[in-house]
Motif scaffolding. Sequence first.
Motif, PDB file in Angstrom:
ATOM      1  N   GLU A 104     -28.757  14.113  28.994  1.00  0.00           N
ATOM      2  CA  GLU A 104     -28.675  15.399  28.303  1.00  0.00           C
ATOM      3  C   GLU A 104     -29.711  15.483  27.183  1.00  0.00           C
ATOM      4  O   GLU A 104     -30.328  16.537  26.964  1.00  0.00           O
ATOM      5  CB  GLU A 104     -27.266  15.585  27.729  1.00  0.00           C
ATOM      6  CG  GLU A 104     -27.060  16.930  27.053  1.00  0.00           C
ATOM      7  CD  GLU A 104     -25.640  17.094  26.535  1.00  0.00           C
ATOM      8  OE1 GLU A 104     -25.376  18.107  25.849  1.00  0.00           O
ATOM      9  OE2 GLU A 104     -24.799  16.218  26.820  1.00  0.00           O
ATOM     10  N   HIS A 107     -33.018  16.248  28.641  1.00  0.00           N
ATOM     11  CA  HIS A 107     -33.091  17.662  29.007  1.00  0.00           C
ATOM     12  C   HIS A 107     -33.368  18.532  27.790  1.00  0.00           C
ATOM     13  O   HIS A 107     -34.164  19.477  27.858  1.00  0.00           O
ATOM     14  CB  HIS A 107     -31.782  18.094  29.670  1.00  0.00           C
ATOM     15  CG  HIS A 107     -31.587  17.492  31.023  1.00  0.00           C
ATOM     16  ND1 HIS A 107     -30.360  17.453  31.658  1.00  0.00           N
ATOM     17  CD2 HIS A 107     -32.461  16.885  31.885  1.00  0.00           C
ATOM     18  CE1 HIS A 107     -30.484  16.874  32.837  1.00  0.00           C
ATOM     19  NE2 HIS A 107     -31.752  16.514  32.995  1.00  0.00           N
ATOM     20  N   ASP A 112     -37.386  15.936  32.421  1.00  0.00           N
ATOM     21  CA  ASP A 112     -36.567  15.829  33.645  1.00  0.00           C
ATOM     22  C   ASP A 112     -35.743  17.099  33.913  1.00  0.00           C
ATOM     23  O   ASP A 112     -34.570  17.036  34.292  1.00  0.00           O
ATOM     24  CB  ASP A 112     -35.611  14.624  33.544  1.00  0.00           C
ATOM     25  CG  ASP A 112     -36.356  13.319  33.351  1.00  0.00           C
ATOM     26  OD1 ASP A 112     -37.520  13.238  33.769  1.00  0.00           O
ATOM     27  OD2 ASP A 112     -35.772  12.384  32.771  1.00  0.00           O
ATOM     28  N   ILE A 113     -36.342  18.265  33.696  1.00  0.00           N
ATOM     29  CA  ILE A 113     -35.596  19.517  33.924  1.00  0.00           C
ATOM     30  C   ILE A 113     -35.963  20.164  35.258  1.00  0.00           C
ATOM     31  O   ILE A 113     -35.400  21.203  35.619  1.00  0.00           O
ATOM     32  CB  ILE A 113     -35.854  20.517  32.782  1.00  0.00           C
ATOM     33  CG1 ILE A 113     -37.350  20.861  32.686  1.00  0.00           C
ATOM     34  CG2 ILE A 113     -35.353  19.967  31.459  1.00  0.00           C
ATOM     35  CD1 ILE A 113     -37.654  21.925  31.661  1.00  0.00           C
ATOM     36  N   SER A 115     -35.268  19.201  38.190  1.00  0.00           N
ATOM     37  CA  SER A 115     -34.188  19.105  39.173  1.00  0.00           C
ATOM     38  C   SER A 115     -32.972  19.956  38.804  1.00  0.00           C
ATOM     39  O   SER A 115     -32.016  20.035  39.576  1.00  0.00           O
ATOM     40  CB  SER A 115     -33.747  17.644  39.320  1.00  0.00           C
ATOM     41  OG  SER A 115     -33.304  17.125  38.072  1.00  0.00           O
ATOM     42  N   LEU A 116     -32.986  20.613  37.642  1.00  0.00           N
ATOM     43  CA  LEU A 116     -31.836  21.394  37.202  1.00  0.00           C
ATOM     44  C   LEU A 116     -31.815  22.756  37.889  1.00  0.00           C
ATOM     45  O   LEU A 116     -32.855  23.375  38.110  1.00  0.00           O
ATOM     46  CB  LEU A 116     -31.879  21.587  35.679  1.00  0.00           C
ATOM     47  CG  LEU A 116     -31.785  20.313  34.821  1.00  0.00           C
ATOM     48  CD1 LEU A 116     -31.872  20.666  33.355  1.00  0.00           C
ATOM     49  CD2 LEU A 116     -30.496  19.564  35.117  1.00  0.00           C
ATOM     50  N   ASN A 117     -30.615  23.220  38.202  1.00  0.00           N
ATOM     51  CA  ASN A 117     -30.485  24.558  38.768  1.00  0.00           C
ATOM     52  C   ASN A 117     -30.415  25.584  37.633  1.00  0.00           C
ATOM     53  O   ASN A 117     -30.459  25.238  36.442  1.00  0.00           O
ATOM     54  CB  ASN A 117     -29.246  24.646  39.669  1.00  0.00           C
ATOM     55  CG  ASN A 117     -27.970  24.226  38.938  1.00  0.00           C
ATOM     56  OD1 ASN A 117     -27.837  24.425  37.739  1.00  0.00           O
ATOM     57  ND2 ASN A 117     -27.038  23.632  39.677  1.00  0.00           N
ATOM     58  N   ASN A 120     -27.523  25.109  35.052  1.00  0.00           N
ATOM     59  CA  ASN A 120     -27.760  23.997  34.123  1.00  0.00           C
ATOM     60  C   ASN A 120     -28.872  24.322  33.135  1.00  0.00           C
ATOM     61  O   ASN A 120     -28.808  23.943  31.964  1.00  0.00           O
ATOM     62  CB  ASN A 120     -28.108  22.732  34.903  1.00  0.00           C
ATOM     63  CG  ASN A 120     -26.928  22.198  35.691  1.00  0.00           C
ATOM     64  OD1 ASN A 120     -25.776  22.432  35.340  1.00  0.00           O
ATOM     65  ND2 ASN A 120     -27.205  21.490  36.781  1.00  0.00           N
ATOM     66  N   LEU A 121     -29.901  25.040  33.626  1.00  0.00           N
ATOM     67  CA  LEU A 121     -30.984  25.442  32.731  1.00  0.00           C
ATOM     68  C   LEU A 121     -30.472  26.383  31.649  1.00  0.00           C
ATOM     69  O   LEU A 121     -30.881  26.298  30.479  1.00  0.00           O
ATOM     70  CB  LEU A 121     -32.109  26.095  33.528  1.00  0.00           C
ATOM     71  CG  LEU A 121     -32.969  25.152  34.368  1.00  0.00           C
ATOM     72  CD1 LEU A 121     -33.922  25.952  35.248  1.00  0.00           C
ATOM     73  CD2 LEU A 121     -33.744  24.189  33.476  1.00  0.00           C
ATOM     74  N   VAL A 124     -28.689  24.368  29.077  1.00  0.00           N
ATOM     75  CA  VAL A 124     -29.639  23.682  28.193  1.00  0.00           C
ATOM     76  C   VAL A 124     -30.215  24.668  27.181  1.00  0.00           C
ATOM     77  O   VAL A 124     -30.348  24.361  25.982  1.00  0.00           O
ATOM     78  CB  VAL A 124     -30.763  23.027  29.021  1.00  0.00           C
ATOM     79  CG1 VAL A 124     -31.864  22.502  28.104  1.00  0.00           C
ATOM     80  CG2 VAL A 124     -30.210  21.895  29.874  1.00  0.00           C
TER      81      VAL A 124
END
Length: 208
Positions: A104, A107, A112-113, A115-117, A120-121, A124
């Motif tokens: 986290e 992020h 490493d963002i 791979s986030l959908n 999740n974005l 963040v």
Amino acid sequence: MGRGKIEIKRIENVNNRVVTFSKRRNGLVKKAKEITVLCDAKVALIVFASNGKMTDYCCPSMDLGAMLDQFQKLSGKKLWDAKHENLSNEIDKIKKENDSLQLELRHLKGEDIQSLNLKNLMAVEHAVEHGLDKVRDHQMEYLMTKRRNEKMMVEENRQLSFQLQQQEMEIASNARGMMMRDHDAQFGYRVQPIQPNLQEKIMSLVID
């Protein structure tokens, strides 16, 4: 001439016992390393001296914890009781939570963002905005505290300046008074009280 056989029993002489332990312990560790390399074996060695000092060796391909788990599984001997198992589970839980927090944090740093959908974005983004709001609040609180301290310092400085001015005026006044007294004493300007006899003479002259 070969060495004679040593009777296997406890060595009574303390110095000899320490020397023998050191030599044979080193030999055990050396043999453990050799069998690990030569035979591709998984070897673990733990030795406790009579004073409680521990020496251990474990082959590079496997850590000691995994080695003990495998020993417990294959031998059927239970090394861990319920308390230790619960403790081990708690440690694993804490490790997972730590890994999650580390991820986290990456992020939040923008790492490493990829791979986030979208959901999740957005989470963040919300966390970053919330963090910025807290930083701004802390910044305003800091500035207000700094201004209050500056006002207090200005007021304190004003009071000290006033007190200093009053003290300087008092010192100057005392100094002028001392100078005037010294001047009068130097030139004879001291007023002498009138003597009783002289006062009677003056009164008689006035009457006549």
